[in-house]
Design a protein around this motif. Structure first.
Motif, mmCIF file in Angstrom:
data_model
loop_
_atom_site.group_PDB
_atom_site.id
_atom_site.type_symbol
_atom_site.label_atom_id
_atom_site.label_comp_id
_atom_site.label_asym_id
_atom_site.label_seq_id
_atom_site.Cartn_x
_atom_site.Cartn_y
_atom_site.Cartn_z
ATOM 1 N N LYS A 1 -11.809 -31.153 11.410
ATOM 2 C CA LYS A 1 -12.614 -30.711 12.551
ATOM 3 C C LYS A 1 -14.068 -31.140 12.390
ATOM 4 O O LYS A 1 -14.716 -31.536 13.353
ATOM 5 C CB LYS A 1 -12.527 -29.196 12.715
ATOM 6 N N ALA A 2 -14.575 -31.043 11.172
ATOM 7 C CA ALA A 2 -15.955 -31.457 10.914
ATOM 8 C C ALA A 2 -16.106 -32.959 11.117
ATOM 9 O O ALA A 2 -17.124 -33.419 11.644
ATOM 10 C CB ALA A 2 -16.371 -31.054 9.497
ATOM 11 N N LEU A 3 -15.102 -33.732 10.723
ATOM 12 C CA LEU A 3 -15.152 -35.185 10.936
ATOM 13 C C LEU A 3 -15.209 -35.526 12.415
ATOM 14 O O LEU A 3 -15.896 -36.471 12.818
ATOM 15 C CB LEU A 3 -13.928 -35.855 10.305
ATOM 16 N N GLU A 4 -14.509 -34.764 13.249
ATOM 17 C CA GLU A 4 -14.509 -35.023 14.685
ATOM 18 C C GLU A 4 -15.882 -34.788 15.302
ATOM 19 O O GLU A 4 -16.211 -35.385 16.328
ATOM 20 C CB GLU A 4 -13.471 -34.136 15.381
ATOM 21 N N ARG B 1 -20.261 -43.794 14.661
ATOM 22 C CA ARG B 1 -20.550 -44.767 13.594
ATOM 23 C C ARG B 1 -20.489 -44.112 12.218
ATOM 24 O O ARG B 1 -20.012 -44.712 11.259
ATOM 25 C CB ARG B 1 -21.921 -45.424 13.810
ATOM 26 N N GLN B 2 -20.995 -42.892 12.109
ATOM 27 C CA GLN B 2 -20.930 -42.191 10.824
ATOM 28 C C GLN B 2 -19.481 -41.909 10.447
ATOM 29 O O GLN B 2 -19.085 -42.102 9.297
ATOM 30 C CB GLN B 2 -21.716 -40.881 10.889
ATOM 31 N N ARG B 3 -18.699 -41.460 11.416
ATOM 32 C CA ARG B 3 -17.290 -41.174 11.158
ATOM 33 C C ARG B 3 -16.553 -42.444 10.744
ATOM 34 O O ARG B 3 -15.785 -42.456 9.786
ATOM 35 C CB ARG B 3 -16.639 -40.563 12.406
ATOM 36 N N GLN B 4 -16.837 -43.549 11.433
ATOM 37 C CA GLN B 4 -16.183 -44.826 11.116
ATOM 38 C C GLN B 4 -16.549 -45.272 9.705
ATOM 39 O O GLN B 4 -15.673 -45.655 8.922
ATOM 40 C CB GLN B 4 -16.585 -45.888 12.137
ATOM 41 N N ALA B 5 -17.825 -45.219 9.370
ATOM 42 C CA ALA B 5 -18.262 -45.634 8.031
ATOM 43 C C ALA B 5 -17.637 -44.739 6.958
ATOM 44 O O ALA B 5 -17.165 -45.229 5.932
ATOM 45 C CB ALA B 5 -19.788 -45.591 7.941
ATOM 46 N N PHE B 6 -17.630 -43.438 7.203
ATOM 47 C CA PHE B 6 -17.065 -42.491 6.237
ATOM 48 C C PHE B 6 -15.579 -42.756 6.009
ATOM 49 O O PHE B 6 -15.120 -42.815 4.870
ATOM 50 C CB PHE B 6 -17.289 -41.053 6.730
ATOM 51 N N LEU B 7 -14.823 -42.935 7.096
ATOM 52 C CA LEU B 7 -13.384 -43.158 6.966
ATOM 53 C C LEU B 7 -13.074 -44.493 6.297
ATOM 54 O O LEU B 7 -12.152 -44.582 5.478
ATOM 55 C CB LEU B 7 -12.713 -43.080 8.338
ATOM 56 N N ALA C 1 -23.294 -39.094 6.922
ATOM 57 C CA ALA C 1 -22.021 -38.421 7.196
ATOM 58 C C ALA C 1 -21.690 -37.406 6.111
ATOM 59 O O ALA C 1 -21.275 -36.274 6.413
ATOM 60 C CB ALA C 1 -20.905 -39.453 7.324
ATOM 61 N N THR C 2 -21.864 -37.779 4.847
ATOM 62 C CA THR C 2 -21.539 -36.847 3.761
ATOM 63 C C THR C 2 -22.466 -35.630 3.779
ATOM 64 O O THR C 2 -22.013 -34.509 3.550
ATOM 65 C CB THR C 2 -21.605 -37.533 2.383
ATOM 66 N N HIS C 3 -23.753 -35.862 4.072
ATOM 67 C CA HIS C 3 -24.683 -34.725 4.141
ATOM 68 C C HIS C 3 -24.339 -33.825 5.326
ATOM 69 O O HIS C 3 -24.359 -32.592 5.200
ATOM 70 C CB HIS C 3 -26.128 -35.211 4.232
ATOM 71 N N ALA C 4 -24.007 -34.407 6.466
ATOM 72 C CA ALA C 4 -23.649 -33.612 7.645
ATOM 73 C C ALA C 4 -22.353 -32.837 7.392
ATOM 74 O O ALA C 4 -22.252 -31.653 7.749
ATOM 75 C CB ALA C 4 -23.505 -34.516 8.868
ATOM 76 N N LEU C 5 -21.356 -33.496 6.778
ATOM 77 C CA LEU C 5 -20.101 -32.811 6.468
ATOM 78 C C LEU C 5 -20.329 -31.660 5.489
ATOM 79 O O LEU C 5 -19.770 -30.574 5.653
ATOM 80 C CB LEU C 5 -19.084 -33.789 5.882
ATOM 81 N N ALA C 6 -21.128 -31.909 4.473
ATOM 82 C CA ALA C 6 -21.414 -30.856 3.489
ATOM 83 C C ALA C 6 -22.095 -29.664 4.163
ATOM 84 O O ALA C 6 -21.754 -28.507 3.873
ATOM 85 C CB ALA C 6 -22.291 -31.413 2.372
ATOM 86 N N ALA C 7 -23.033 -29.933 5.073
ATOM 87 C CA ALA C 7 -23.725 -28.851 5.772
ATOM 88 C C ALA C 7 -22.758 -28.070 6.674
ATOM 89 O O ALA C 7 -22.790 -26.834 6.707
ATOM 90 C CB ALA C 7 -24.873 -29.410 6.592
ATOM 91 N N MET C 8 -21.889 -28.797 7.401
ATOM 92 C CA MET C 8 -20.921 -28.131 8.282
ATOM 93 C C MET C 8 -19.949 -27.272 7.480
ATOM 94 O O MET C 8 -19.621 -26.150 7.873
ATOM 95 C CB MET C 8 -20.147 -29.169 9.108
ATOM 96 N N LEU C 9 -19.501 -27.794 6.359
ATOM 97 C CA LEU C 9 -18.535 -27.060 5.534
ATOM 98 C C LEU C 9 -19.202 -25.881 4.820
ATOM 99 O O LEU C 9 -18.574 -24.853 4.598
ATOM 100 C CB LEU C 9 -17.857 -27.993 4.548
#
Length: 149
Positions: free
Chosen positions: A90-93, A98-104, A134-142
């Motif tokens: 859900k956080a990835l969505e 571009r961030q999601r594409q690079a992360f995946l 992307a990693t910083h945003a995912l970490a913050a969301m989680l």
């Protein structure tokens, strides 16, 4: 290009470049996913026989069983792991495209920076920037959900 012409020939010409790019990206992802699965399930014959293999030995007996089977952990941990994975998805969505594409590409497909940059059509520095954000945003969301990785 065949997929584009077969399925989207009725679309306006202005939409075709974006559709082509998406088809190409999905085809590349599918190829790497299939390759990853095939390499996981196929085993060269030479790996079955070690240097000390006997002629009448059963090759299946020489294979080692992995201890990290999904059935080795208790059901409560399995459910917890699945819940965390659902939150990550859900956080990835919620990430920008571009961030999601690079992360995946970097972490799911396990491509190096140069390959990811080539697929994304940008510089290696841009891929690194998108992955970092992307990693910083995912970490913050989680972290807001109470999950520390």
């Amino acid at each position: 290009m065949l997929k584009l012409t077969e399925k989207y020939s009725a679309r306006p010409p202005a939409e075709l470049p974006l559709l082509f790019q998406r088809i190409l990206q999905n085809t590349i992802r599918d190829f790497y996913r299939r390759q990853k699965v095939r390499s996981l399930w196929t085993l060269p014959i030479s790996n079955l026989f070690g240097p000390e293999a006997e002629e009448d030995a059963d090759p299946l007996e020489t294979l080692e069983v992995e201890d990290d089977s999904k059935f080795s952990e208790p059901p409560a941990e399995q459910v917890g792991r699945l819940q965390v994975l659902a939150l990550i998805e859900k956080a990835l969505e919620k990430l920008p495209a571009r961030q999601r594409q690079a992360f995946l590409l970097r972490y799911w497909e396990e491509l190096n920076v140069a390959a990811a940059a080539m697929i994304m059509g940008c510089s290696e520095g841009s891929v690194k920037t998108h992955c970092s954000r992307a990693t910083h945003a995912l970490a913050a969301m989680l972290k807001k959900q109470g999950i520390k990785l």
